[in-house]
Scaffold this motif. Sequence first.
Motif, PDB file in Angstrom:
ATOM      1  N   UNK A  30       0.880  -1.387  -0.072  1.00 38.79           N
ATOM      2  CA  UNK A  30      -0.211   0.035   0.083  1.00 38.79           C
ATOM      3  C   UNK A  30       0.810   1.251   0.203  1.00 38.79           C
ATOM      4  N   UNK A  31       2.028   1.182   0.760  1.00 41.90           N
ATOM      5  CA  UNK A  31       2.828   2.262   0.640  1.00 41.90           C
ATOM      6  C   UNK A  31       2.311   3.765   1.495  1.00 41.90           C
ATOM      7  N   UNK A  32       1.134   3.618   2.500  1.00 44.73           N
ATOM      8  CA  UNK A  32       0.694   4.492   3.086  1.00 44.73           C
ATOM      9  C   UNK A  32       1.556   4.656   4.389  1.00 44.73           C
ATOM     10  N   UNK A  33       1.755   6.129   4.483  1.00 46.08           N
ATOM     11  CA  UNK A  33       2.457   6.485   5.846  1.00 46.08           C
ATOM     12  C   UNK A  33       1.496   6.113   7.139  1.00 46.08           C
ATOM     13  N   UNK A  34       0.433   5.825   7.085  1.00 45.99           N
ATOM     14  CA  UNK A  34      -0.367   5.660   8.290  1.00 45.99           C
ATOM     15  C   UNK A  34      -1.300   4.399   8.208  1.00 45.99           C
ATOM     16  N   UNK A  35      -1.587   3.661   9.212  1.00 40.79           N
ATOM     17  CA  UNK A  35      -2.295   2.660   9.200  1.00 40.79           C
ATOM     18  C   UNK A  35      -3.558   2.718  10.272  1.00 40.79           C
ATOM     19  N   UNK A  36      -4.740   2.268  10.070  1.00 47.99           N
ATOM     20  CA  UNK A  36      -5.567   2.414  11.174  1.00 47.99           C
ATOM     21  C   UNK A  36      -6.130   0.945  11.223  1.00 47.99           C
ATOM     22  N   UNK A  37      -6.131   0.530  12.465  1.00 48.69           N
ATOM     23  CA  UNK A  37      -6.761  -0.841  12.991  1.00 48.69           C
ATOM     24  C   UNK A  37      -8.173  -0.476  13.566  1.00 48.69           C
ATOM     25  N   UNK A  38      -9.246  -1.183  13.372  1.00 47.80           N
ATOM     26  CA  UNK A  38     -10.386  -1.264  13.566  1.00 47.80           C
ATOM     27  C   UNK A  38     -11.152  -2.379  13.911  1.00 47.80           C
ATOM     28  N   UNK A  39     -11.607  -2.640  15.081  1.00 42.82           N
ATOM     29  CA  UNK A  39     -12.458  -3.782  15.412  1.00 42.82           C
ATOM     30  C   UNK A  39     -13.829  -3.841  14.792  1.00 42.82           C
ATOM     31  N   UNK A  40     -14.470  -5.056  15.093  1.00 45.08           N
ATOM     32  CA  UNK A  40     -15.960  -5.368  14.416  1.00 45.08           C
ATOM     33  C   UNK A  40     -17.271  -5.208  15.294  1.00 45.08           C
ATOM     34  N   UNK A  41     -17.001  -4.888  16.482  1.00 51.17           N
ATOM     35  CA  UNK A  41     -18.175  -5.103  17.508  1.00 51.17           C
ATOM     36  C   UNK A  41     -18.587  -3.786  18.004  1.00 51.17           C
ATOM     37  N   UNK A  42     -18.316  -2.798  17.738  1.00 54.56           N
ATOM     38  CA  UNK A  42     -18.458  -1.415  18.040  1.00 54.56           C
ATOM     39  C   UNK A  42     -19.756  -0.703  17.118  1.00 54.56           C
ATOM     40  N   UNK A  43     -20.929  -0.612  17.746  1.00 49.49           N
ATOM     41  CA  UNK A  43     -21.920   0.404  16.978  1.00 49.49           C
ATOM     42  C   UNK A  43     -21.382   1.802  17.146  1.00 49.49           C
ATOM     43  N   UNK A  44     -20.661   2.319  16.207  1.00 50.25           N
ATOM     44  CA  UNK A  44     -20.015   3.633  16.687  1.00 50.25           C
ATOM     45  C   UNK A  44     -19.697   4.365  15.145  1.00 50.25           C
ATOM     46  N   UNK A  45     -19.657   5.671  15.025  1.00 54.66           N
ATOM     47  CA  UNK A  45     -19.183   6.080  13.920  1.00 54.66           C
ATOM     48  C   UNK A  45     -18.195   7.206  14.197  1.00 54.66           C
ATOM     49  N   UNK A  46     -16.879   6.500  13.852  1.00 56.53           N
ATOM     50  CA  UNK A  46     -15.356   6.791  14.285  1.00 56.53           C
ATOM     51  C   UNK A  46     -15.302   8.164  12.965  1.00 56.53           C
ATOM     52  N   UNK A  47     -14.586   9.109  13.231  1.00 56.19           N
ATOM     53  CA  UNK A  47     -13.905  10.354  12.262  1.00 56.19           C
ATOM     54  C   UNK A  47     -12.672   9.829  12.251  1.00 56.19           C
ATOM     55  N   UNK A  48     -12.187   9.043  11.309  1.00 55.94           N
ATOM     56  CA  UNK A  48     -11.034   8.498  11.350  1.00 55.94           C
ATOM     57  C   UNK A  48      -9.737   9.814  10.868  1.00 55.94           C
ATOM     58  N   UNK A  49     -10.519  10.760  10.044  1.00 57.34           N
ATOM     59  CA  UNK A  49      -9.605  11.812   9.568  1.00 57.34           C
ATOM     60  C   UNK A  49      -9.199  12.691  10.883  1.00 57.34           C
ATOM     61  N   UNK A  50     -10.291  12.836  11.701  1.00 55.31           N
ATOM     62  CA  UNK A  50      -9.957  13.566  12.926  1.00 55.31           C
ATOM     63  C   UNK A  50      -8.942  12.885  13.996  1.00 55.31           C
ATOM     64  N   UNK A  51      -9.129  11.480  13.977  1.00 56.61           N
ATOM     65  CA  UNK A  51      -7.997  10.756  14.941  1.00 56.61           C
ATOM     66  C   UNK A  51      -6.605  10.942  14.335  1.00 56.61           C
ATOM     67  N   UNK A  52      -6.557  10.945  12.866  1.00 52.00           N
ATOM     68  CA  UNK A  52      -5.302  10.864  12.199  1.00 52.00           C
ATOM     69  C   UNK A  52      -4.467  12.243  12.759  1.00 52.00           C
ATOM     70  N   UNK A  53      -5.343  13.477  12.407  1.00 49.94           N
ATOM     71  CA  UNK A  53      -5.012  14.816  12.764  1.00 49.94           C
ATOM     72  C   UNK A  53      -4.723  14.663  14.149  1.00 49.94           C
ATOM     73  N   UNK A  54      -5.062  14.136  15.160  1.00 50.34           N
ATOM     74  CA  UNK A  54      -4.814  14.193  16.744  1.00 50.34           C
ATOM     75  C   UNK A  54      -3.545  13.340  16.465  1.00 50.34           C
ATOM     76  N   UNK A  55      -3.213  12.421  16.060  1.00 53.52           N
ATOM     77  CA  UNK A  55      -2.002  11.417  16.114  1.00 53.52           C
ATOM     78  C   UNK A  55      -0.707  12.386  15.600  1.00 53.52           C
TER      79      UNK A  55
END
Length: 380
Positions: A115-140
């Motif tokens: 893939x050659x991407x500088x960042x990777x997100x790991x996400x599980x399967x059991x949470x009913x939630x709506x995550x803003x991964x772009x905001x989390x990346x910015x925080x990171x």
Amino acid sequence: MKTSKMCAIFSNQHEYSQLKPLTDERALSTLYFAGKYRLMDFALSSIVNAGINHVYTLISQEKVRSYLDHLGGGKEWGLDTIGSYEYLDFYQNLMRRRSREENYFDDLILFLKTCGMPYTVFIGNKMAANFDLKAILHFHQSNDNRITPVFKRVGLENLAPDDHTFALSDDNIVIEQREAVDISSDGPFNLSANVYVMDTEWLIHQLEKAQKSGAAYDISERLATLAVKEKSNAYEYTGYLRNIHDISSYYQANMDMLEKDKRDSLLYGSQKIITRIRNEVGTYYDKESDVKNTLTSTGCKIKGEVKNCVVSRRVVFAKDSKSQNSVIMANCRIKSGADVEYAILDKNVVIEKGVTIKGKPDTPVVIKKGSVISKDFVLE
């Protein structure tokens, strides 16, 4: 717009015996939710809404059919487009390779390098939630973390025994993690949402170290440990979240969707929840039907009384039937005079004429897929 920064690992590791018989023939991630959705839609939508189109999926090979049936070709999530890269692997493969003392993370490492991407997100399967991964990346990026865990402050009722919780400093630095099974207080707790954003090169190095030492193949557990070791700043998720791990949590999560604030927070925020498209006619409401505070999907026929229910597609409610406080999955038939309350009806269930099915608010009756019920079933 597609991002050029992140790829994703979608882990379908969690399966719970406490969800049987609903998960006898399907993966946890393919459970119906809010009528027309499946639980996997939330993780995949979070991924897609962040512009990610490179996804490595881990799932149990025993239940892959239900996963692929819903995913199809991945069109709805943009995983069938030119330039997208979707890789499916099985936990059993990791187990077999590790038992043979082979490099069990090599396929995942190859995916990350390809893939050659500088960042990777790991996400599980059991949470009913709506995550803003772009905001989390910015925080990171802003905190110069190598790994950023996501947590949610929850009560004891929102924990499964194998969940990880974090002890945090005043500025949300992870100082300790432990499994929920070891917790004896009432909370609140900093529940790991099983979402991590990481520097890809650092992650590759950690995976290589893990397999050289013969460490466990449980990636989620390893990431929780590494978050402590790295003294990472944790990102607090403040939106709706329900942790699905048993019948009660599954039932309550669906009932939550009858409350406007919770429904709007999860399903109708700035990030769309994407699901498989079904081209069907709308639901028919007979002039004598009585429907209140109910989520209804397409293709249903309603002639009876339906109150405080979550109803999937193509369900038929006959005249003089009553259904209340229940989760009813696709293709069910509630015949004339039947009375259903505090129940979860799996797909293709038939409740015969005059039959009463009645559970309790904290103990709903679960009717197995394809059952034809001709006798009363009432919890005392």
